[in-house]
Design a protein around this motif. Structure first.
Motif, PDB file in Angstrom:
ATOM      1  N   UNK A   1     -54.815 -32.050 -20.286  1.00  0.00           N
ATOM      2  CA  UNK A   1     -54.905 -33.501 -20.170  1.00  0.00           C
ATOM      3  C   UNK A   1     -56.240 -34.056 -20.637  1.00  0.00           C
TER       4      UNK A   1
ATOM      5  N   UNK B   1     -41.536 -21.968 -14.506  1.00  0.00           N
ATOM      6  CA  UNK B   1     -42.654 -22.917 -14.456  1.00  0.00           C
ATOM      7  C   UNK B   1     -42.142 -24.333 -14.207  1.00  0.00           C
ATOM      8  N   UNK B   2     -41.134 -24.718 -14.996  1.00  0.00           N
ATOM      9  CA  UNK B   2     -40.639 -26.092 -14.867  1.00  0.00           C
ATOM     10  C   UNK B   2     -40.050 -26.320 -13.485  1.00  0.00           C
TER      11      UNK B   2
ATOM     12  N   UNK C   1     -43.363 -17.905 -19.196  1.00  0.00           N
ATOM     13  CA  UNK C   1     -42.491 -18.858 -19.867  1.00  0.00           C
ATOM     14  C   UNK C   1     -41.907 -18.282 -21.151  1.00  0.00           C
TER      15      UNK C   1
ATOM     16  N   UNK D   1     -50.584 -38.185  -6.204  1.00  0.00           N
ATOM     17  CA  UNK D   1     -50.812 -39.477  -6.862  1.00  0.00           C
ATOM     18  C   UNK D   1     -51.509 -40.486  -5.965  1.00  0.00           C
TER      19      UNK D   1
ATOM     20  N   UNK E   1     -44.243 -40.141 -13.679  1.00  0.00           N
ATOM     21  CA  UNK E   1     -43.562 -38.899 -13.337  1.00  0.00           C
ATOM     22  C   UNK E   1     -42.057 -39.116 -13.338  1.00  0.00           C
TER      23      UNK E   1
ATOM     24  N   UNK F   1     -48.309 -35.283 -17.632  1.00  0.00           N
ATOM     25  CA  UNK F   1     -47.998 -33.908 -17.988  1.00  0.00           C
ATOM     26  C   UNK F   1     -46.499 -33.642 -17.959  1.00  0.00           C
ATOM     27  N   UNK F   2     -46.037 -32.860 -18.916  1.00  0.00           N
ATOM     28  CA  UNK F   2     -44.636 -32.481 -19.004  1.00  0.00           C
ATOM     29  C   UNK F   2     -44.454 -31.111 -18.354  1.00  0.00           C
ATOM     30  N   UNK F   3     -43.684 -30.999 -17.260  1.00  0.00           N
ATOM     31  CA  UNK F   3     -43.545 -29.697 -16.598  1.00  0.00           C
ATOM     32  C   UNK F   3     -42.856 -28.655 -17.478  1.00  0.00           C
ATOM     33  N   UNK F   4     -42.130 -29.110 -18.518  1.00  0.00           N
ATOM     34  CA  UNK F   4     -41.418 -28.141 -19.355  1.00  0.00           C
ATOM     35  C   UNK F   4     -42.324 -27.445 -20.343  1.00  0.00           C
ATOM     36  N   UNK F   5     -43.577 -27.816 -20.397  1.00  0.00           N
ATOM     37  CA  UNK F   5     -44.469 -27.189 -21.355  1.00  0.00           C
ATOM     38  C   UNK F   5     -44.679 -25.733 -20.978  1.00  0.00           C
ATOM     39  N   UNK F   6     -44.673 -24.817 -21.963  1.00  0.00           N
ATOM     40  CA  UNK F   6     -44.847 -23.401 -21.625  1.00  0.00           C
ATOM     41  C   UNK F   6     -46.269 -23.065 -21.185  1.00  0.00           C
ATOM     42  N   UNK F   7     -47.208 -23.941 -21.517  1.00  0.00           N
ATOM     43  CA  UNK F   7     -48.585 -23.631 -21.117  1.00  0.00           C
ATOM     44  C   UNK F   7     -49.044 -24.652 -20.098  1.00  0.00           C
ATOM     45  N   UNK F   8     -50.024 -24.280 -19.263  1.00  0.00           N
ATOM     46  CA  UNK F   8     -50.548 -25.241 -18.290  1.00  0.00           C
ATOM     47  C   UNK F   8     -51.034 -26.497 -19.001  1.00  0.00           C
TER      48      UNK F   8
ATOM     49  N   UNK G   1     -48.722 -43.632 -11.399  1.00  0.00           N
ATOM     50  CA  UNK G   1     -48.514 -42.189 -11.477  1.00  0.00           C
ATOM     51  C   UNK G   1     -47.068 -41.838 -11.150  1.00  0.00           C
TER      52      UNK G   1
ATOM     53  N   UNK H   1     -52.943 -36.951 -14.867  1.00  0.00           N
ATOM     54  CA  UNK H   1     -52.076 -35.779 -14.691  1.00  0.00           C
ATOM     55  C   UNK H   1     -50.600 -36.151 -14.716  1.00  0.00           C
TER      56      UNK H   1
ATOM     57  N   UNK I   1     -51.844 -17.668 -13.191  1.00  0.00           N
ATOM     58  CA  UNK I   1     -50.757 -18.571 -13.546  1.00  0.00           C
ATOM     59  C   UNK I   1     -50.873 -19.135 -14.951  1.00  0.00           C
TER      60      UNK I   1
ATOM     61  N   UNK J   1     -42.853 -26.532 -10.931  1.00  0.00           N
ATOM     62  CA  UNK J   1     -43.582 -27.793 -11.066  1.00  0.00           C
ATOM     63  C   UNK J   1     -42.774 -28.947 -10.484  1.00  0.00           C
TER      64      UNK J   1
ATOM     65  N   UNK K   1     -50.974 -15.490 -23.472  1.00  0.00           N
ATOM     66  CA  UNK K   1     -50.903 -16.050 -24.829  1.00  0.00           C
ATOM     67  C   UNK K   1     -51.905 -17.176 -25.023  1.00  0.00           C
ATOM     68  N   UNK K   2     -52.302 -17.848 -23.925  1.00  0.00           N
ATOM     69  CA  UNK K   2     -53.195 -18.991 -24.055  1.00  0.00           C
ATOM     70  C   UNK K   2     -54.608 -18.650 -23.624  1.00  0.00           C
TER      71      UNK K   2
ATOM     72  N   UNK L   1     -51.063 -28.776 -12.401  1.00  0.00           N
ATOM     73  CA  UNK L   1     -51.113 -30.240 -12.258  1.00  0.00           C
ATOM     74  C   UNK L   1     -50.103 -30.762 -11.250  1.00  0.00           C
TER      75      UNK L   1
END
Lengths: 344, 343
Positions: A224, B153-154, B144, B216, A161, A214-221, A157, A211, B179, B157, B183-184, B211
Motif C-alpha cells: 500500500x 489467503x483470500x 498462494x 477501520x 472494503x 487492498x485486494x484480499x485475492x492478491x497472491x502477495x501481501x 474504509x 489499507x 506469512x 483475509x 517468491x516475494x 492488512x
C-alpha cells in the motif's frame, strides 16, 4: 357504441367478482411490497449519506412509501366493494361512490407510472451527488479528531472494503490528498519536511493508499505504500501488478449498486401499475354490468358490461363539453348577477 | 379411571377439530422453518470449511433437514385427519391408522429431543475443529501457488475482515509463522538472510500482521509492520494502542458465531417439541371423543375424551406386561417346537 362491450349472465358476474376480489388482494400485497422497497431504499441512502455530503434527495423513497400506503388503502377498499357486489343490498350503499372511486384509481395509476419513470431518471442527480460527496469524503478522511467528521475514515474504509473499490475514479486519487493526520506526522523529521515543502498547499502527499484498498485475492501481501516505486519491493512492477489493490473507483461501484437497485424498483413499479390497471378495468366491468340489469329485481337476469359507455372519441368530446359548459355556467351566473344588480 | 378426561358435545368437538387443524398448519410452517435453518447451517459450515480443515461434522445440519421434512409430512397428515374428522364417512378410513400414527409422533418427538441435545453438545466439537483448522490456515496463508491451498489467503483475509478478528488466539500468532511467500523475498538481501537465519526452522518471521487485521475504526492509518517497535512510528506505544488492529482472536469470534446459531436452533427445536406434544394431545382427545359417541348415528350426542384410557401407572404396567408376554410367547413357541422335534 360502448367500448369493449361484454354480455354477462349471473354465473359470469359471480366469476368476475371473485376473480377481481382475488386480484385486489394480490394488489394489496403488491402495495405492501412497494412500501417496503421504498423503506429499504431510504435506509440504504441513509446508511451512506455521509458519503453523499448528507445532501442526497429522499424524494424518490418518500414517494414510493406514500404510493405503497395509498395502494394498500385503495386496493383494500376495492376488494371490499367486489366482495359486496354479489349481494345487491350491500352493493347499493357503495354504488354512488363507485364513479368517483374509479376516477381516483385512474389518477393513481397515472401517478404510479410517473413514479416508475422517476426511478429510472433519478439516477442522474445521484451520480452528481456521489461524485461531489466522495471527493469530500476523501478530503476529510484524516480528520478523525474533528467533531462531525470523526467517523468519515471508518465509513470510507468500510465502504471501500464492502464495494471493493479504491478512491473516487481510481486509486491515484489518494496520491493527491493528505490522508494521514498531522497528529501522526513527525515534523522534526527531514523526510516529512521535504514532502510538505515539495507542494504549494503544504500537504503531506505520498504514493500510498489506505489499507482498505487492498485486494484480499492478491497472491502477495498487500503493497500500500510507495506504490509507484518498483525498487522498494522485490519482484514488483506497478505497471503490470493487477491484483494488489482494487482497480475500480468508488463512484462507479456505488453508482452501479444504486442504479441497479433503482432499476429493479422501477421495474417492479411498472408491473404493479399493470396490475392496478387490470383491477381498475375489472371493477369498471363489475360496476357497469350491475347497473344494466335487464330486470333489476331478478338477480339472474342478463346484463352488459363495458369499459367506456361511449367510444373513446365521444367520451373525450363529452368531457370537453362538460368543462366548457362549466366555464360558461359561471360566466352566465356573473352576467345574470350583474344584470340583476343594474336592474335593481 | 381415564387420565385427564374431558366431556365433549358437538360444538366442543367442532371447535377442537378446527383449532387443532390450525395448530397443525402452524406446525407445518415450523417444520419448513427447521428445514430451512438446517440448510442455512449447512451452507455456513460449507462456506467456512476451509477454516476447519474441511473436517467439520455435518451431522447436525443433516439431521435438522431430515427432521424438518419429517415434521412437514407428519403434521400435514395430522392436519388432513383433523379436517376429515368432522365428517364420519371420511374419518372412518383414517381410524385404523391413528394408533400407529400417534406412536410415530412419539418417536418423532424423541428424535427431536435427540437433535436438540446434539445442537448443544456438538458445539464442543466445533470448537476443537476450529482451533485446529485456524492454526493450519495461518500456516498455509502464504501458499498462494500451491494447488488446493491457493485461496487460503483470500479466505482468511475475508474472514478476518468480516468477523473483526486477527490470528488464532490473538494477533501475536502472526509473529510465529512466515506469512510472506518466498517468491516475494529477495534472498540475496542481507536483512532477509539475517531474519531467515535467526531461527531454527529458517523462516522469515517478523513482528507484522496482514492488512486484514486492521481496524477501520482506528483514528490513525493502520500500523501493520514493526508492531512491537515503538520508535518505528511517530507517537506510537504498542502497549496502550488499542484500536489499531483487531484484538480478538478468530477462533473465539468464529466459535461465538456458530455457538449462538446452534443455541438458537436448539431453543427452536425445544419449542417445536412442545408444539408437537400439544398436537399429539389434541389429536388423542379428538379421536377418543369421536370413538366414544354414545349414539354413533346421532352426531349431536355427547362423548368423552381422554389422554390415556387408564391412569399413567396402569398404562405403564400394561405396557410392561405386554412386553413380558411377547417375550414369554417366544419361549413357549420354542419349547413347543422342541418337543415336536423330539417326537
Amino acid at each position: 357504441m360502448a367500448l369493449m362491450l361484454i354480455k354477462f349472465d349471473m354465473k359470469k358476474r359471480v366469476k368476475l367478482a371473485q376473480t377481481v376480489w382475488f386480484m385486489y388482494w394480490f394488489a394489496v400485497m403488491a402495495g405492501v411490497l412497494v412500501f417496503s422497497m421504498g423503506l429499504f431504499f431510504k435506509i440504504e441512502l441513509r446508511k451512506r449519506s455521509e458519503l453523499m455530503d448528507n445532501n442526497e434527495s429522499h424524494f424518490l423513497p418518500n414517494l414510493l412509501i406514500l404510493m405503497g400506503l395509498v395502494a394498500c388503502g385503495i386496493n383494500a377498499f376495492g376488494g371490499k366493494v367486489c366482495y359486496d357486489s354479489l349481494d345487491p343490498s350491500k352493493f347499493v350503499k357503495w354504488k354512488p361512490m363507485l364513479k368517483c372511486f374509479l376516477m381516483v384509481c385512474v389518477g393513481f395509476n397515472a401517478l404510479l407510472l410517473v413514479t416508475a419513470l422517476l426511478c429510472f431518471l433519478m439516477r442522474i442527480p445521484l451520480q452528481f451527488t456521489l461524485a461531489e460527496g466522495l471527493k469530500n469524503g476523501m478530503k476529510y478522511y484524516k480528520d478523525t479528531d474533528t467533531p462531525g467528521r470523526c467517523y468519515m475514515k471508518r465509513t470510507l474504509d468500510l465502504m471501500q472494503i464492502e464495494f471493493r473499490c479504491c478512491g473516487n475514479d481510481n486509486f491515484r486519487d489518494w496520491f493527491e490528498i493528505q490522508w494521514v493526520s498531522n497528529r501522526y506526522l513527525d515534523f522534526s523529521a527531514k523526510e516529512v519536511k521535504d514532502r510538505i515543502g515539495s507542494n504549494v498547499d503544504g500537504q503531506y502527499l505520498m504514493d500510498g493508499v489506505p489499507f482498505s484498498c487492498c485486494n484480499p485475492s492478491s497472491p502477495r501481501p498487500c503493497i500500500q505504500l510507495q506504490m509507484t516505486n518498483n525498487s522498494a519491493y522485490y519482484s514488483y512492477d506497478h505497471y503490470t501488478e493487477e491484483l494488489n489493490v482494487w482497480k475500480r473507483g468508488c463512484r462507479d461501484s456505488m453508482l452501479s449498486y444504486y442504479g441497479g437497485l433503482m432499476n429493479t424498483i422501477g421495474l417492479l413499479v411498472v408491473l404493479v401499475t399493470m396490475l392496478e390497471v387490470a383491477v381498475t378495468i375489472g371493477l369498471q366491468y363489475i360496476d357497469s354490468s350491475l347497473s344494466t340489469l335487464v330486470n333489476p329485481e331478478d338477480p339472474e337476469s342478463e346484463s352488459e358490461g363495458w369499459i367506456l359507455e361511449k367510444t373513446v372519441k365521444e367520451t373525450f368530446t363529452d368531457i370537453m363539453d362538460k368543462m366548457k359548459s362549466m366555464g360558461k355556467g359561471s360566466k352566465v351566473d356573473e352576467g345574470g348577477e350583474a344584470a340583476v344588480a343594474t336592474v335593481s | 379411571m381415564p387420565f385427564m378426561p374431558v366431556k365433549f358435545n358437538l360444538q366442543k368437538r367442532v371447535k377442537l377439530a378446527q383449532g387443532l387443524w390450525m395448530i397443525y398448519w402452524l406446525s407445518v410452517i415450523v417444520g419448513i422453518l427447521l428445514f430451512s435453518l438446517g440448510i442455512f447451517f449447512k451452507i455456513e459450515l460449507r462456506k467456512r470449511s476451509e477454516m476447519m480443515d474441511n473436517n467439520e461434522s455435518h451431522l447436525v445440519p443433516n439431521l435438522l433437514i431430515l427432521v424438518g421434512l419429517l415434521a412437514c409430512g407428519v403434521n400435514a397428515f395430522g392436519g388432513k385427519v383433523c379436517h376429515d374428522s368432522l365428517d364420519p364417512i371420511k374419518f372412518a378410513k383414517w381410524k385404523p391408522m391413528l394408533k400407529p400414527f400417534l406412536l410415530l409422533c412419539c418417536g418423532f418427538n424423541a428424535l427431536l429431543l435427540l437433535t436438540a441435545l446434539l445442537c448443544f453438545l456438538m458445539q464442543f466439537a466445533v470448537y476443537l475443529t476450529l482451533a485446529e483448522g485456524l492454526k493450519n490456515s495461518i500456516k498455509f496463508y502464504k501458499d498462494t501457488d500451491t494447488p488446493g491451498r491457493c485461496f487460503m489467503k483470500r479466505t482468511l483475509d475475508l474472514t478476518q475482515i468480516e468477523f473483526r478478528c486477527c490470528g488464532n488466539n490473538n494477533f501475536r500468532d502472526w509473529f510465529e509463522v512466515q506469512w510472506i511467500s518466498n517468491r516475494y523475498l529477495d534472498m540475496s538481501n542481507d536483512l532477509v538472510k539475517d531474519r531467515v537465519l535467526s531461527n531454527v526452522e529458517g523462516k522469515y518471521l517478523m513482528d507484522s500482521v496482514p492488512f486484514s487485521c486492521c481496524n477501520p475504526g482506528s483514528p490513525r492509518p493502520c500500523i501493520q509492520h514493526h508492531l512491537t517497535n515503538n520508535s518505528a512510528h511517530y507517537d506510537y506505544d504498542h502497549r496502550i494502542e488499542e484500536l489499531n488492529i483487531w484484538t480478538r482472536g478468530c477462533r473465539e469470534a468464529l466459535f461465538s458465531y456458530f455457538s449462538s446459531m446452534m443455541t438458537s436452533i436448539g431453543v427452536l427445536i425445544i419449542a417445536t417439541i412442545i408444539l408437537e406434544s400439544v398436537d399429539m394431545a389434541g389429536l388423542k382427545y379428538l379421536t377418543t371423543a369421536l370413538e366414544t359417541m354414545e349414539d354413533p348415528e346421532n352426531p349431536e350426542c355427547e362423548s368423552d375424551g381422554w389422554l390415556l384410557e387408564k391412569g399413567v401407572k396402569e398404562t405403564f404396567g400394561d405396557l410392561l406386561a405386554k412386553l413380558k408376554t411377547l417375550g414369554k410367547t417366544n419361549q413357549v413357541v420354542e419349547g413347543g417346537d422342541a418337543p415336536e422335534a423330539a417326537n
